[in-house]
Structure formats: C-alpha cells, structure tokens
Design an enzyme around this catalytic site. Structure first.
Site, PDB file in Angstrom:
ATOM      1  N   GLU A 434      14.207  82.307  12.691  1.00  0.00           N
ATOM      2  CA  GLU A 434      13.442  83.244  11.880  1.00  0.00           C
ATOM      3  C   GLU A 434      12.382  83.914  12.749  1.00  0.00           C
ATOM      4  OE1 GLU A 434      11.282  80.844   9.102  1.00  0.00           O
ATOM      5  OE2 GLU A 434       9.822  82.405   8.688  1.00  0.00           O
ATOM      6  N   ASP A 512      10.747  78.013   9.756  1.00  0.00           N
ATOM      7  CA  ASP A 512       9.476  77.317   9.571  1.00  0.00           C
ATOM      8  C   ASP A 512       9.603  76.261   8.475  1.00  0.00           C
ATOM      9  OD1 ASP A 512       8.311  78.919  11.415  1.00  0.00           O
ATOM     10  OD2 ASP A 512       7.404  80.300   9.965  1.00  0.00           O
ATOM     11  N   ASP A 514       7.911  75.664   5.935  1.00  0.00           N
ATOM     12  CA  ASP A 514       7.052  75.987   4.787  1.00  0.00           C
ATOM     13  C   ASP A 514       7.883  76.715   3.724  1.00  0.00           C
ATOM     14  OD1 ASP A 514       7.510  78.459   5.817  1.00  0.00           O
ATOM     15  OD2 ASP A 514       5.427  78.901   6.340  1.00  0.00           O
ATOM     16  N   ASP A 516       8.044  79.860   2.789  1.00  0.00           N
ATOM     17  CA  ASP A 516       8.717  81.055   3.286  1.00  0.00           C
ATOM     18  C   ASP A 516       9.949  80.688   4.108  1.00  0.00           C
ATOM     19  OD1 ASP A 516       7.463  83.130   2.215  1.00  0.00           O
ATOM     20  OD2 ASP A 516       6.427  83.815   4.048  1.00  0.00           O
TER      21      ASP A 516
END
Ligand code: 0RA
Length: 646
Positions: A434, A512, A514, A516
């Site tokens: 990403e 990541d 998280d 998102d």
C-alpha cells in the site's frame, strides 16, 4: 474398503478391522484430506453427516453440536440411534462395528437411500481412529447404551447404562493431538457457517451450535440455531441480503429427472458478479462439474429461446454469450447422486456424465414455465442480459490491452514493479504494498534475489461495485495482471483465467496494521476473490503481518504483534521500557521491515483460504457493497478474516 473376503472365524475378521483403523492413523490425509485445520473440522462434518443421513431418511429433525471447554466436540441427534444388537458376522455389537470398522459406516439395510456422507465418505469410524478418546451414547429400544474408545479401540463392550424412551445418538470426541499436531482448536465461525449451510440445504432440520469456551456480554455461551422452513430460496435471500434484487421473489424449483433429485434457486440482482454455488449430497462442489454445466446449459438455452421469441434482441448489433446470461445471477444448484464420482484437484468436481442432462432438462422445463407465468421478471432478465452483453464488448477491448502488454514480456512489465532476479516462479514472491513510500522501504528492505515489490496507489478500485470493463481499464488492476503474468479470457470463455504463466508463487498483500490498511487489504482480497479466485484456491495468496509495537530498553529490543505480547515484553524488560507504536509500514525502516515482516525465517504469513465459498461470497458483497450499516456491524463484531483466513 468394501465387503471383506470371507474368513473362517471372527478373530481373523477383527484383525482386518484393526488394520483398517491403523491405516487411517498411519495415512490420515488419505481419509480426511489433511491433518491441518481443514482435517480437524472435517471430523465434525463426518459425524454430523451421519446424523444428516438419518434426517434425510426421515428419522431425525434435530442435531445439536457443542464445542466443549476442552475443544472436544459433542453432537446429539434424535435419529433412530445406532443399532446396538449383535452383528452376526463380527460377533460384537453393531455399534462397535460402526465405530471401529472402516467402511462399515453405511446403513446395513441395502434398501435405504444413502446419498450423504462426508467429502471422502469415510464414516464415523475414521473420526474414532483419529480421536484420543470418543464416547458413543445411544438411546434405543428403551435403554441408554454406551461405549468408549481410545484411538479407535473399544475400552469395554457396549453396555446398558440406563433406561429411556428417547431415540438418538450422542458422540463426544477429542481429536488426537499426536495426529493434529498443528492445532486441535476449533474455529467457531468455520463450524457455524457449515452448519448454517447444512440447515439451508436440508429444510425442516434444526441444527444448533454452542461454544462452551467463551461467554458473551450477557454471560451466555455463544450459540446459534439454524432452521429453514423452505430451504434454498431462503439461502439465496441470506446470501444476497446486501445486494439489490431485480425481482420480487426468488425463482425456485424442485423435482426429479431420470432418478436425480434436482433443486435450484436463483435470483438476479443489480451487481455484475456471477455467484453459482453447487452441491452434491450436501457437499459444496467448488470445482463444479456435470451438474453445474447442466445448469448453465439449461439456463442459456431457455433464456436464449425466450429472448429470441420476445423480439427484444431484434435490433441488437452484437452477439450474446453464455456469460451474459449469468451476470448479476446468484444461484444454488443442489443434486442428490447415489454414487457420486468426485474428480479434480480437491475432489470437489462432479464427474457423473448422466447428471448433466438431468439438470439441464429440469432447468429448461421449470424455467420455461416460470418465464411464461412471470412475464415481468422475464423481461427484466432479458434486459439485464442485453446490458451485460454490451458491457462485455466494452470490457473485451480493455482486456485486449492488458493481454497485449503481458505478451510483451519484460518490456511490458509495469514501471512501478521492482522485479526480482530469480526466474523460477516457484521461488519468487511479490509484495503488493500500500502506497509509494512503504513501497520504497520494502524495496530497500527486500531480498532482491527472490522478492519483487509492486506498490499500489492508495485505495484500489472496489470491484464489487464496478462494471467489468471499468475493472479492466483500471491502472492498478492492469498492473497486477501484467506483473503476475496472469491473463483472462479465451475464445470460448471470456472469463477463463490463465495462471499457467504466474510469475510468483507467493503473492503477499502488505498493508498498514490499522483500519485504513485493513480496508485496503479487503479491497485487494475482493479483487482476487472475484477475478483471480484460482490464485486463492491454489494457495498463492498471503497476507503479511507487520508488528504493532517495538519495545526497547537499553540495547534490548523486541517486537509485539498484539497488546498481550507487548505487555508481556514490558514486564520482562522491566522499568524504563520504551514502547513505539507503529502506525504504518512507513514508520519502519527497511531493516525493521525485513526483520519483522519480510524475512522468511522470522515473518508470519497468513495464507488466505476459502473454507466456505457461499459464506465468503456473502461477506465480500456485504463488506464491499452499497449498504453501510451491515458492513459496520460486521467489522465491529468480527475480524475481517473470520471466514477467509487460514
Ligand atoms: C447404522 C444403521 C442405522 C442407523 C445408523 C447407523 C445411525 C448412525 C448414526 C451416526 C450418528 N447418528 C446416527 N444415527 C443412526 C439404521 C438403524 C435402524 O434401522 O433402526
């Protein structure tokens, strides 16, 4: 093993039985597929299948499954109970024969119509052989009977332990840890989604599941009860709950053709996905087979004939292909076959030739009637088919561009791809990362010998909501196709995937840790599920697991992947520990990323598997579809990987 050759005395026969059980323990994978998570769960399905047989024979309407505190499993049914009388040939109780002789799982009376049976149809004795302990309790003939076994061997003869006017069978087993060395821990979601599926496939049957390992907020055990009054049409409604239907009712029919019971339920929705789920004797045939091709043929033939006669195609400038009839179609085909032949890589493809014509004829007849009786639905379907054909023509152009690039070999590889030097695809990995900045770190951190990096821009296209040609026109998606060396579409089948030139056998999604990141991960997974499912099925798709924390104290440092781990490290390091929380891959330097997430020696890759195709389909349509509330609900309650994780 079928009928054993006649032996002079019983002891010789029982030696043979023992050998069968020993063989199961020696080569468990031959009987249950593998000794990993799948095989472990297969044990439950095998026992439940026997109860389902009782239900299909009309003698049982309730099955209760419990995951006990110690990960043992208890199943209870209200069938006739396994016979306990003397088995003349074996000289012991029939219960003991059923439990300790491989291949004795089938019913004794030849007339009974036995069509169920687990994927490998091996019977409950196989579960017994692979359990460190199993206890069978039978309610029958006014009494309660019992026998226990250790690793498939009976501990004592069948005995009466009480009186009861009930009928039924209880089986409790603990999988053998020396066989299931990887894990003996059951996954609630995996079991519950299979049991839900079974309830839809067997209308009128109540199946419950209770997890006695955890309690919920109300201090109650997590538990669900599955029951479907009407079966497949309700299954369709469940699967399509977050899609927008094009018609009021599910189209459903049920009948028998040439001795093959056929059940079909289908509906068209506004999506562009084709969702066909096929079953033979309650087993999900992932690889399809003759029943599925029969369905396709019957559907295409009937709809084409109807469309031609309607005059709606008169002014059409392009041809209509088989695919066009299935865009936005969710369908379930369930057949019962007395002696199914399963083929294919995972033995989930029906091979029986005769079934194709049975299903095709059944579908043609029943769908023709339906279209005549429901002219509005018929018109809606033909309009949808025309739109699909139009979109397909647009998509074909976009796709040809992807193809052309692939053929151009090295020169055609995406500019953003940092390729590896190794040429043997089985040794190569590609990380889909990403964002460009994390991509840069990964590029520095990797072993360029066998690891390639393909950075993806922010959010990739949500393929669940996009028409096909938009998907093929999308830059990031084109890059994935060309980088992987995968092409799509042949002369005969515009959706056929060609993965024979796959350039990396491990495709690792690295995002990541998280919210998102997990959203992007889901977007990428949705793409693979809808457009490159075979890569998932062949075990090529993985998810990287970057750490959440770095704990330091002086020269000591250690990474943590969750809060418990972090706390444990902090208490070990003692006073003065410093905690760094990684908010994204970008916060790690190249060395840290290599150490924790990319180095094969230390990293943990999670392989993506589909353990329930219908449920995975429903979840993707829910997560990525239009309706926001159910999605939020789901994400709050479950990890996204609940049903697709290894
Ligand atoms: C053999 C014969 C009969 C029933 C069963 C086995 C049977 C097996 C299992 C396993 C779990 N639950 C079960 N319930 C029944 C037929 C019995 C008869 O004819 O009465």
């Amino acid at each position: 093993m079928s009928e054993a050759p006649k032996k002079q005395d019983y002891s010789a026969d029982s030696i043979q039985a023992l050998e069968g059980m020993e063989h199961v323990r020696m080569r468990p994978s031959m009987y249950i597929g593998d000794v990993g998570t799948r095989g472990l769960h297969h044990l439950v399905y095998e026992v439940v299948d026997n109860s389902i047989d009782e239900a299909m024979a009309g003698h049982c309407d309730r099955i209760d499954v419990t995951i006990n505190e110690d990960n043992s499993i208890t199943t209870v049914d209200n069938g006739r109970g396994i016979p306990v009388g003397l088995h003349k040939k074996e000289g012991v109780s029939a219960l003991e024969v059923v439990m300790t002789k491989i291949g004795a799982g089938g019913k004794f009376d030849k007339d009974s119509y036995k069509v169920s049976g687990g994927l490998h149809g091996v019977g409950v004795s196989c579960v017994n052989a692979l359990s460190e302990h199993l206890k069978a309790t039978v309610f029958r003939e006014g009494k309660v009977w019992e026998q226990e076994y250790e690793r498939g061997k009976s501990m004592y003869p069948v005995k009466a332990v009480g009186e009861s006017d009930k009928n039924g069978t209880i089986v409790t087993f603990s999988p053998d840890k020396t066989i299931f060395t990887q894990t003996v821990e059951y996954n609630y979601e995996t079991l519950s989604s299979r049991l839900r599926e079974l309830a839809y496939l067997n209308k009128g049957l109540t199946i419950s599941i209770t997890d006695r390992r955890h309690k919920d907020e109300k201090d109650e055990y997590v538990s669900e009860i599955f029951y479907s009054e009407i079966g497949l049409p309700e299954f369709i409604q469940y699967l399509d709950a977050t899609r927008e239907p094009l018609m009021k009712d599910v189209i459903a029919f049920e009948g028998e053709k040439n001795g093959v019971p056929v059940e079909v339920a289908m509906i068209y929705n506004t999506s562009y996905a084709e969702n066909l789920h096929s079953y033979v004797n309650n087993i999900n045939t992932h690889e399809g087979g003759t029943h599925l091709s029969g369905f396709r043929r019957g559907l295409t033939h009937t709809l084409k004939k109807f469309a031609d006669n309607s005059g709606m195609l008169d002014k059409l400038k392009f041809d209509i292909a088989g695919d066009d009839f299935r865009e936005g179609l969710t369908a379930i085909i369930s057949v019962k076959v007395a002696e199914p032949q399963f083929e294919g890589q995972t033995k989930t493809k029906l091979g029986n030739r005769e079934v194709s014509a049975s299903v095709s004829q059944a579908v043609s007849e029943m769908l023709t009637d339906y279209l005549e009786e429901h002219p509005d639905d018929a018109k809606t379907i033909v309009q949808k088919v025309i739109l699909a054909a139009q979109a397909r023509h647009a998509a074909q152009k976009a796709r040809e561009m992807v193809q052309r690039k692939t053929v151009m070999s090295i020169g055609g590889l995406p500019g953003k791809l940092s390729d590896c030097s190794e040429q043997d695809p089985t040794k190569c990995e590609v990380f889909l990362v990403e964002g460009d900045s994390a991509g840069g770190t990964a590029k520095q951190g990797r072993d360029r010998m066998f690891q390639a990096i393909l950075p993806l821009r922010g959010k990739i296209l949500n393929v669940e909501k996009a028409m096909q040609h938009k998907v093929f026109e999308n830059e990031e998606i084109k890059n994935i196709f060309t980088a992987l060396g995968v092409t799509i579409g042949t002369e005969e089948d515009s959706k056929a995937l060609n993965i024979s030139k796959l350039r990396y056998h491990k495709v690792v999604i690295m995002c990541d840790a998280d919210i998102d990141g997990s959203h992007i991960e889901t977007l990428i997974l949705t793409f693979f599920f809808r457009y490159m499912k075979e890569l998932i099925e062949n075990g090529h798709i993985y998810i990287a697991t970057p750490p959440l924390y770095l704990v330091k104290r002086g020269a000591k440092k250690q990474y943590a992947w969750d809060d418990d781990q972090r706390n444990e490290i902090v208490s070990r390091f003692g006073e003065g520990s410093k905690i760094q929380r990684y908010k994204g891959l970008g916060e790690m330097n190249a060395e840290q990323l290599w150490d924790t997430t990319m180095n094969p020696e230390f990293r943990t890759l999670r392989q993506v598997v589909i353990d329930n195709g219908a449920e995975a389909d429903r979840i993707f349509s829910m997560l990525m579809g239009d309706e926001v509330p159910p999605r939020r609900d789901f994400i709050e309650k479950n990890a996204i990987y609940a049903n697709i994780d290894a």
